[in-house]
Design a protein around this motif. Structure first.
Motif, PDB file in Angstrom:
ATOM      1  N   THR A 146     -32.776  64.482  68.736  1.00 45.35           N
ATOM      2  CA  THR A 146     -31.565  65.185  68.276  1.00 45.35           C
ATOM      3  C   THR A 146     -30.304  64.447  68.709  1.00 45.35           C
ATOM      4  O   THR A 146     -29.364  64.328  67.941  1.00 45.35           O
ATOM      5  CB  THR A 146     -31.526  66.656  68.741  1.00 45.35           C
ATOM      6  N   GLU A 147     -30.304  63.922  69.925  1.00 45.10           N
ATOM      7  CA  GLU A 147     -29.136  63.173  70.392  1.00 45.10           C
ATOM      8  C   GLU A 147     -28.937  61.904  69.567  1.00 45.10           C
ATOM      9  O   GLU A 147     -27.822  61.598  69.147  1.00 45.10           O
ATOM     10  CB  GLU A 147     -29.293  62.832  71.876  1.00 45.10           C
ATOM     11  N   ALA A 148     -30.006  61.159  69.313  1.00 48.05           N
ATOM     12  CA  ALA A 148     -29.908  59.922  68.523  1.00 48.05           C
ATOM     13  C   ALA A 148     -29.446  60.218  67.101  1.00 48.05           C
ATOM     14  O   ALA A 148     -28.612  59.493  66.541  1.00 48.05           O
ATOM     15  CB  ALA A 148     -31.251  59.205  68.502  1.00 48.05           C
ATOM     16  N   LEU A 149     -29.945  61.285  66.498  1.00 45.47           N
ATOM     17  CA  LEU A 149     -29.566  61.632  65.124  1.00 45.47           C
ATOM     18  C   LEU A 149     -28.109  62.069  65.041  1.00 45.47           C
ATOM     19  O   LEU A 149     -27.410  61.752  64.078  1.00 45.47           O
ATOM     20  CB  LEU A 149     -30.481  62.738  64.580  1.00 45.47           C
ATOM     21  N   ARG A 150     -27.641  62.783  66.041  1.00 49.61           N
ATOM     22  CA  ARG A 150     -26.238  63.224  66.044  1.00 49.61           C
ATOM     23  C   ARG A 150     -25.276  62.047  66.154  1.00 49.61           C
ATOM     24  O   ARG A 150     -24.174  62.091  65.640  1.00 49.61           O
ATOM     25  CB  ARG A 150     -26.001  64.203  67.185  1.00 49.61           C
ATOM     26  N   ARG A 151     -25.709  60.999  66.822  1.00 45.23           N
ATOM     27  CA  ARG A 151     -24.847  59.834  67.017  1.00 45.23           C
ATOM     28  C   ARG A 151     -25.011  58.770  65.934  1.00 45.23           C
ATOM     29  O   ARG A 151     -24.352  57.749  65.972  1.00 45.23           O
ATOM     30  CB  ARG A 151     -25.123  59.212  68.389  1.00 45.23           C
ATOM     31  N   ALA A 152     -25.881  59.004  64.970  1.00 47.73           N
ATOM     32  CA  ALA A 152     -26.202  57.984  63.971  1.00 47.73           C
ATOM     33  C   ALA A 152     -25.243  57.929  62.790  1.00 47.73           C
ATOM     34  O   ALA A 152     -25.245  56.961  62.045  1.00 47.73           O
ATOM     35  CB  ALA A 152     -27.625  58.200  63.442  1.00 47.73           C
ATOM     36  N   SER A 153     -24.405  58.912  62.600  1.00 44.97           N
ATOM     37  CA  SER A 153     -23.564  58.936  61.403  1.00 44.97           C
ATOM     38  C   SER A 153     -22.386  57.967  61.507  1.00 44.97           C
ATOM     39  O   SER A 153     -21.883  57.675  62.589  1.00 44.97           O
ATOM     40  CB  SER A 153     -23.037  60.346  61.139  1.00 44.97           C
ATOM     41  N   TYR A 154     -21.955  57.486  60.363  1.00 43.56           N
ATOM     42  CA  TYR A 154     -20.784  56.624  60.289  1.00 43.56           C
ATOM     43  C   TYR A 154     -19.578  57.356  60.868  1.00 43.56           C
ATOM     44  O   TYR A 154     -18.780  56.775  61.604  1.00 43.56           O
ATOM     45  CB  TYR A 154     -20.506  56.230  58.835  1.00 43.56           C
ATOM     46  N   GLU A 155     -19.446  58.634  60.543  1.00 42.46           N
ATOM     47  CA  GLU A 155     -18.300  59.416  61.010  1.00 42.46           C
ATOM     48  C   GLU A 155     -18.266  59.471  62.542  1.00 42.46           C
ATOM     49  O   GLU A 155     -17.206  59.358  63.146  1.00 42.46           O
ATOM     50  CB  GLU A 155     -18.335  60.823  60.419  1.00 42.46           C
ATOM     51  N   TYR A 156     -19.413  59.644  63.167  1.00 42.76           N
ATOM     52  CA  TYR A 156     -19.463  59.668  64.632  1.00 42.76           C
ATOM     53  C   TYR A 156     -19.031  58.316  65.196  1.00 42.76           C
ATOM     54  O   TYR A 156     -18.239  58.241  66.132  1.00 42.76           O
ATOM     55  CB  TYR A 156     -20.871  60.009  65.133  1.00 42.76           C
ATOM     56  N   MET A 157     -19.561  57.233  64.613  1.00 44.56           N
ATOM     57  CA  MET A 157     -19.205  55.893  65.095  1.00 44.56           C
ATOM     58  C   MET A 157     -17.715  55.628  64.911  1.00 44.56           C
ATOM     59  O   MET A 157     -17.066  55.037  65.775  1.00 44.56           O
ATOM     60  CB  MET A 157     -20.046  54.840  64.384  1.00 44.56           C
ATOM     61  N   ARG A 158     -17.164  56.066  63.793  1.00 43.75           N
ATOM     62  CA  ARG A 158     -15.742  55.884  63.508  1.00 43.75           C
ATOM     63  C   ARG A 158     -14.891  56.648  64.519  1.00 43.75           C
ATOM     64  O   ARG A 158     -13.921  56.135  65.066  1.00 43.75           O
ATOM     65  CB  ARG A 158     -15.448  56.349  62.090  1.00 43.75           C
ATOM     66  N   ARG A 159     -15.261  57.893  64.781  1.00 39.87           N
ATOM     67  CA  ARG A 159     -14.525  58.692  65.765  1.00 39.87           C
ATOM     68  C   ARG A 159     -14.618  58.073  67.154  1.00 39.87           C
ATOM     69  O   ARG A 159     -13.643  58.097  67.902  1.00 39.87           O
ATOM     70  CB  ARG A 159     -15.052  60.122  65.797  1.00 39.87           C
ATOM     71  N   SER A 160     -15.787  57.549  67.495  1.00 38.99           N
ATOM     72  CA  SER A 160     -15.951  56.896  68.797  1.00 38.99           C
ATOM     73  C   SER A 160     -15.031  55.683  68.899  1.00 38.99           C
ATOM     74  O   SER A 160     -14.377  55.483  69.916  1.00 38.99           O
ATOM     75  CB  SER A 160     -17.401  56.449  68.998  1.00 38.99           C
ATOM     76  N   LEU A 161     -15.000  54.873  67.836  1.00 41.82           N
ATOM     77  CA  LEU A 161     -14.125  53.703  67.826  1.00 41.82           C
ATOM     78  C   LEU A 161     -12.666  54.116  68.021  1.00 41.82           C
ATOM     79  O   LEU A 161     -11.956  53.533  68.840  1.00 41.82           O
ATOM     80  CB  LEU A 161     -14.273  52.933  66.507  1.00 41.82           C
ATOM     81  N   ILE A 162     -12.226  55.125  67.307  1.00 44.84           N
ATOM     82  CA  ILE A 162     -10.838  55.573  67.418  1.00 44.84           C
ATOM     83  C   ILE A 162     -10.553  56.092  68.825  1.00 44.84           C
ATOM     84  O   ILE A 162      -9.530  55.768  69.434  1.00 44.84           O
ATOM     85  CB  ILE A 162     -10.521  56.641  66.348  1.00 44.84           C
ATOM     86  N   PHE A 163     -11.480  56.884  69.362  1.00 43.01           N
ATOM     87  CA  PHE A 163     -11.304  57.443  70.705  1.00 43.01           C
ATOM     88  C   PHE A 163     -11.169  56.319  71.738  1.00 43.01           C
ATOM     89  O   PHE A 163     -10.223  56.291  72.523  1.00 43.01           O
ATOM     90  CB  PHE A 163     -12.484  58.358  71.049  1.00 43.01           C
TER      91      PHE A 163
END
Length: 181
Positions: free
Chosen positions: A117-134
């Motif tokens: 569940t943790e890996a799947l939650r972090r797999a989306s482009y949107e999550y990666m994009r938000r992480s980059l911005i943060f």
């Protein structure tokens, strides 16, 4: 968004970020859990028969909800806001046809379930994009310099805070990414 079947098959053969044999039950009422090799590659979840190299299908992990269900199990379902034409050459999977479509997975242990569940939650482009911005903003606060400036992409809209969805307009990436760490 459309996908080329050849490209999807090639992507399915890439090294997986996470892979295991899990019990998988499709969205049809009364379906039974079957053992499938499930592979997470970037933001696609491929599933295979355990004795075959060709994928049976793939789920694009964008605008979907990942939820822990009964002990040792989780589900993936479409967020109500996502709609569009079906991009699936590998068998029509991807939540577009039926907003109630929900896939259930059974793990061997609660620990394995939490890992998935943790890996799947972090797999989306949107999550990666938000992480980059943060992290971009955190680095900028600490150093006074924009870390993206050296790549000549610092002014692109997709890397700006203003391009993030406002509350209530969430892309439904597991309750707003469970707030970045």
């Amino acid at each position: 968004m459309r996908y080329n079947e050849k490209e999807l098959r090639a992507l399915s053969q890439q090294p997986a970020e996470l892979a295991a044999e899990l019990g998988m039950r499709g969205p049809k009422k009364g379906s039974v859990a079957k053992r499938r090799l499930v592979k997470l590659v970037v933001n696609f979840l491929f599933y295979f028969r355990t004795d075959e190299a060709e994928p049976l299908g793939a789920l694009l992990l964008e605008r979907c909800r990942v939820a822990q269900e009964e002990p040792g199990g989780f589900s993936i379902s479409e967020c109500p806001a996502s709609r569009g034409p079906s991009p699936w050459p590998l068998g029509g999977h991807g939540f577009v046809e039926d907003p109630e479509r929900k896939y259930h997975f059974e793990c061997c242990s609660q620990e394995q379930c939490e890992q998935w569940t943790e890996a799947l939650r972090r797999a989306s482009y949107e999550y990666m994009r938000r992480s980059l911005i943060f992290y971009r903003n955190e680095i900028q606060k600490m150093t006074g310099k924009d870390p993206l400036e050296q790549f000549s992409i610092s002014e692109e809209t997709r890397f700006q805070l203003s391009s993030l969805p406002r509350e209530g307009q969430s892309a439904c990436v597991s309750s707003q990414l469970d707030e970045l760490d």
